[in-house]
Write a protein that holds these residues in place. Structure first.
Motif, PDB file in Angstrom:
ATOM      1  N   ASN A 100       0.728  -0.962   0.014  1.00  0.00           N
ATOM      2  CA  ASN A 100      -0.081   0.036   0.166  1.00  0.00           C
ATOM      3  C   ASN A 100       0.869   1.224   0.053  1.00  0.00           C
ATOM      4  O   ASN A 100       1.944   1.355   0.567  1.00  0.00           O
ATOM      5  N   TRP A 101       0.382   2.330  -0.719  1.00  0.00           N
ATOM      6  CA  TRP A 101       1.144   3.462  -0.646  1.00  0.00           C
ATOM      7  C   TRP A 101       1.648   3.944   0.545  1.00  0.00           C
ATOM      8  O   TRP A 101       2.552   4.688   0.762  1.00  0.00           O
ATOM      9  N   ASP A 102       0.778   3.746   1.582  1.00  0.00           N
ATOM     10  CA  ASP A 102       1.031   4.500   2.955  1.00  0.00           C
ATOM     11  C   ASP A 102       2.161   3.525   3.439  1.00  0.00           C
ATOM     12  O   ASP A 102       2.499   4.082   4.720  1.00  0.00           O
ATOM     13  N   GLN A 103       2.859   2.594   2.954  1.00  0.00           N
ATOM     14  CA  GLN A 103       3.752   1.645   3.589  1.00  0.00           C
ATOM     15  C   GLN A 103       4.993   2.322   2.896  1.00  0.00           C
ATOM     16  O   GLN A 103       6.191   1.736   3.442  1.00  0.00           O
ATOM     17  N   SER A 104       5.040   3.242   1.946  1.00  0.00           N
ATOM     18  CA  SER A 104       6.208   3.788   1.410  1.00  0.00           C
ATOM     19  C   SER A 104       7.336   4.325   2.173  1.00  0.00           C
ATOM     20  O   SER A 104       8.373   4.164   2.319  1.00  0.00           O
ATOM     21  N   ASP A 105       6.823   4.885   3.459  1.00  0.00           N
ATOM     22  CA  ASP A 105       7.753   5.322   4.389  1.00  0.00           C
ATOM     23  C   ASP A 105       8.876   4.248   4.939  1.00  0.00           C
ATOM     24  O   ASP A 105      10.010   4.217   5.220  1.00  0.00           O
ATOM     25  N   GLU A 106       8.032   2.992   5.268  1.00  0.00           N
ATOM     26  CA  GLU A 106       8.650   1.881   5.743  1.00  0.00           C
ATOM     27  C   GLU A 106       9.779   1.401   4.715  1.00  0.00           C
ATOM     28  O   GLU A 106      10.841   0.839   4.997  1.00  0.00           O
ATOM     29  N   ILE A 107       9.476   1.371   3.407  1.00  0.00           N
ATOM     30  CA  ILE A 107      10.207   0.965   2.294  1.00  0.00           C
ATOM     31  C   ILE A 107      11.365   1.871   2.124  1.00  0.00           C
ATOM     32  O   ILE A 107      12.345   1.529   2.152  1.00  0.00           O
ATOM     33  N   VAL A 108      11.201   3.118   2.410  1.00  0.00           N
ATOM     34  CA  VAL A 108      12.245   4.181   2.247  1.00  0.00           C
ATOM     35  C   VAL A 108      13.234   3.988   3.240  1.00  0.00           C
ATOM     36  O   VAL A 108      14.276   4.106   3.099  1.00  0.00           O
ATOM     37  N   GLU A 109      12.625   3.947   4.450  1.00  0.00           N
ATOM     38  CA  GLU A 109      13.799   3.498   5.701  1.00  0.00           C
ATOM     39  C   GLU A 109      14.385   2.148   5.423  1.00  0.00           C
ATOM     40  O   GLU A 109      15.746   2.207   5.999  1.00  0.00           O
ATOM     41  N   GLN A 110      13.949   1.256   4.857  1.00  0.00           N
ATOM     42  CA  GLN A 110      14.537  -0.114   4.453  1.00  0.00           C
ATOM     43  C   GLN A 110      15.640   0.013   3.333  1.00  0.00           C
ATOM     44  O   GLN A 110      16.803  -0.439   3.700  1.00  0.00           O
ATOM     45  N   VAL A 111      15.281   0.974   2.380  1.00  0.00           N
ATOM     46  CA  VAL A 111      16.299   1.302   1.459  1.00  0.00           C
ATOM     47  C   VAL A 111      17.614   2.136   2.310  1.00  0.00           C
ATOM     48  O   VAL A 111      18.738   1.839   2.037  1.00  0.00           O
TER      49      VAL A 111
END
Length: 244
Positions: free
Chosen positions: A139-150
């Motif tokens: 979900n697009w609202d999970q994007s911050d989590e992915i950014v942090e993972q990167v």
């Protein structure tokens, strides 16, 4: 760098070899770079969606991933040097990474496809460093989590295979949060590397009919192909009006 504007999209006047060299230099200098490869479908979408056009304009490099774009540039008397595809860029950058130890992050595709991509990459590039990955079904609202993972993975190269328009939007909206790294949109390249989709043979690519090969193999793409005649008509009208 010289740019060639096609229907408002600023394409980089650059060949494949030169771009690979420049992206390699960006990695060595720990600079950020955002790379998009476009086809007529993407250009048409950008002309119908201002927000998407703005995402494209944020890229450092935009190249022609479709022969239709090359033909359009020729018709408009401002020819691009050659096709520069996301898949070919990715393969060359993977080869360089295997030698130089660049760190790779993979974003996109189904989880099972992503696993096969990682397995195949490790097989063909034994010394490659894949420091992280995430499937493309979030979900697009999970994007911050992915950014942090990167961020935690700290990759030199991030290959984003979310498909248009999501991949361009994701990078555009998040690249400012990173300090370095090349971010490359690669579309369906993960499916090819995983072995789920076969790329057109070299002969088809040589004669610029890769699009026809894809259509024959994936007939469901016919709706997407409708963008081609619409694009051609728009380009001819612009040619007659004398506008890019």
């Amino acid at each position: 760098m010289k740019q060639v504007k096609i229907m408002g999209v600023p394409l980089s006047h650059i060949d494949h070899k030169t771009l690979v060299k420049q992206l390699d230099e960006h990695v060595m200098l720990e600079e950020k770079s955002f790379v998009i490869t476009v086809n007529p479908e993407i250009v048409m979408r950008a002309n119908e969606d201002t927000a998407y056009m703005n995402h494209l304009h944020k890229a450092n490099y935009i190249t022609a991933d479709g022969i239709g774009i090359i033909r359009a540039s020729q018709l408009l008397k401002d020819p691009l040097p050659e096709r520069v595809t996301g898949y070919d860029l990715m393969i060359d950058l993977l080869s360089i990474s295997n030698i130089k130890g660049y760190k790779i992050f993979l974003l996109g595709a189904h989880k099972d496809v992503l696993k096969r991509v990682e397995t195949n990459l490790q097989h063909f590039y034994p010394d490659i460093q894949i420091v992280g990955s995430h499937d493309g079904y979030f979900n697009w609202d999970q994007s911050d989590e992915i950014v942090e993972q990167v961020k935690q993975a700290d990759p030199d190269l991030t290959f984003v295979a979310l498909g248009a328009p999501k991949q361009e939007q994701w990078i555009s909206e998040n690249i400012d949060q990173f300090n370095k790294g090349v971010f490359l949109c690669v579309g369906g390249s993960f499916d090819v590397i995983a072995g789920d989709v076969k790329r057109a043979p070299a002969t088809w690519r040589k004669y610029n009919v890769e699009w026809l090969y894809r259509l024959l193999k994936q007939p469901k793409r016919w709706r997407r192909m409708l963008a081609l005649p619409r694009f051609a008509i728009r380009i001819i009208k612009r040619k007659l009006k004398g506008s890019p």
